[in-house]
Enzyme design. Structure first.
Site, PDB file in Angstrom:
ATOM      1  CD  GLN A   1      -0.999  -3.382 -23.666  1.00  0.00           C
ATOM      2  OE1 GLN A   1      -1.709  -3.429 -22.666  1.00  0.00           O
ATOM      3  NE2 GLN A   1      -0.196  -4.371 -23.989  1.00  0.00           N
TER       4      GLN A   1
ATOM      5  CG  ASP B   1       0.733  -2.656 -16.229  1.00  0.00           C
ATOM      6  OD1 ASP B   1       0.426  -3.852 -16.335  1.00  0.00           O
ATOM      7  OD2 ASP B   1       0.483  -1.794 -17.093  1.00  0.00           O
TER       8      ASP B   1
ATOM      9  CE  LYS C   1      -3.295  -6.325 -20.630  1.00  0.00           C
ATOM     10  NZ  LYS C   1      -2.132  -5.433 -20.764  1.00  0.00           N
TER      11      LYS C   1
HETATM   12  N1  GUN Z   1       2.915  -4.875 -22.931  1.00  0.00           N
HETATM   13  C1  GUN Z   1       3.309  -6.148 -22.808  1.00  0.00           C
HETATM   14  N2  GUN Z   1       3.019  -6.622 -21.586  1.00  0.00           N
HETATM   15  C2  GUN Z   1       2.438  -5.607 -20.914  1.00  0.00           C
HETATM   16  C3  GUN Z   1       1.924  -5.472 -19.594  1.00  0.00           C
HETATM   17  O1  GUN Z   1       1.938  -6.401 -18.775  1.00  0.00           O
HETATM   18  N3  GUN Z   1       1.398  -4.261 -19.286  1.00  0.00           N
HETATM   19  C4  GUN Z   1       1.376  -3.238 -20.158  1.00  0.00           C
HETATM   20  N4  GUN Z   1       0.856  -2.087 -19.744  1.00  0.00           N
HETATM   21  N5  GUN Z   1       1.848  -3.318 -21.381  1.00  0.00           N
HETATM   22  C5  GUN Z   1       2.374  -4.512 -21.755  1.00  0.00           C
END
Ligand code: GUN
Length: 291
Positions: free
Chosen positions: A98, A121, A54
């Protein structure tokens, strides 16, 4: 005839190039580049890879990114304090915590602490509510990526029978909403489809999947969708990310490629699209609170 490959990697590159152009325009206008703060707690190897990817995508598109990597024994109070600091920081437009978090931390409490205006998110209940009522502020990244992947591959969703396998808060539930909603000015990416959500407890699962013109697998079980479950000519989107003997595999058995008209691969399908949509949301967040 083998299925057409839906090239998430290529489509994500196109989206990231569009974002880079917009970021460069903003910077030329004297604004700060949009900034994403990633928060990672502990040493989960998969999470470390996701966060690294990311941040790399941010840097390639000209966005600022910061990593706050905290030890696994960080307390909930310490994490809340960091979130509050990031909420106040004008250079931070998007905050990504995350998941999963270590067991001693209540995820719901943390996700609610992120200010909804920086919740790229779209996990905060306020943003979930806005999405539910057809006025999304941010569209959750993976469902948004799936919709964009279909649209940019010229696969129509309007009026189609869509079956979603999986009912998670991150993928299945929001994707069902976005896929079923009627497009409007406030919600231009809505799918206008007829949606069925199924899961591991669904009776007659095979028959339900066979009715899908578009089948989306987000169930988290390696190779769960077999060729017998797929209508010949269907479009199949694989959202699964599973590790089997150290090898990455999706929720869709590769044999589905012999039946489906189009199939998104794992890796190289939905994953890169999710990251591209995170950048898109961070850019949008920067336009909501200009810096
Ligand atoms: N863990 C698995 N998928 C995601 C996501 O899309 N965002 C975040 N913040 N954590 C995750």
């Amino acid at each position: 005839m083998p299925a057409r490959k839906i090239e998430g990697i290529r489509l994500a590159k196109v989206i990231k190039a569009e974002i880079a152009l917009e970021v460069a325009r903003r910077v030329a206008d004297g604004k700060h580049p949009p900034g994403l703060a990633a928060v990672l707690v502990g040493e989960n190897p998969a999470s470390q890879v996701y966060v690294r990817n990311k941040r790399k995508a941010c840097e390639e598109a000209g966005l600022n990114s910061w990593l706050h990597h905290l030890p696994a024994d960080t307390t909930q109070e310490e994490l809340l304090k960091l979130v509050h600091t990031l909420n106040q920081d004008p250079k931070v437009n998007g905050i990504l915590v995350q998941l999963p978090l270590p067991k001693h931390i209540d995820e719901e409490t943390i996700l609610r602490a992120v200010t909804p205006l920086k919740d790229v998110d779209s996990f905060h209940p306020e943003n979930v509510g806005l999405l539910m009522t057809g006025h999304p502020r941010f569209m959750p990244c993976t469902p948004f990526g799936v919709l964009q992947m279909l649209k940019r591959s010229d696969i129509e969703t309007a009026g189609k029978r869509v079956v979603i396998l999986g009912r998670s808060n991150i993928v299945g539930k929001p994707l069902a909403l976005m896929m079923m909603q009627k497009p409007s000015d406030a919600n231009p990416h809505a799918g206008d489809a007829t949606v069925t959500v199924a899961h591991r407890g669904t009776k007659h699962l095979k028959e339900i999947c066979q009715q899908a013109e578009i089948l989306i697998a987000a169930i988290g079980v390696p190779n769960f969708v077999t060729a017998q479950m797929v209508q010949p000519g269907a479009v199949v989107i694989d959202v699964g990310i599973n590790s089997v003997n150290g090898k990455l595999c999706g929720d869709v058995d590769p044999e589905v490629g012999e039946v489906a008209a189009a199939l998104s691969p794992v890796p190289g399908g939905v994953g890169p699209m999710t990251i591209a949509m995170l950048l898109q949301n961070t850019l949008k967040a920067a336009t909501i609170h200009q810096t």
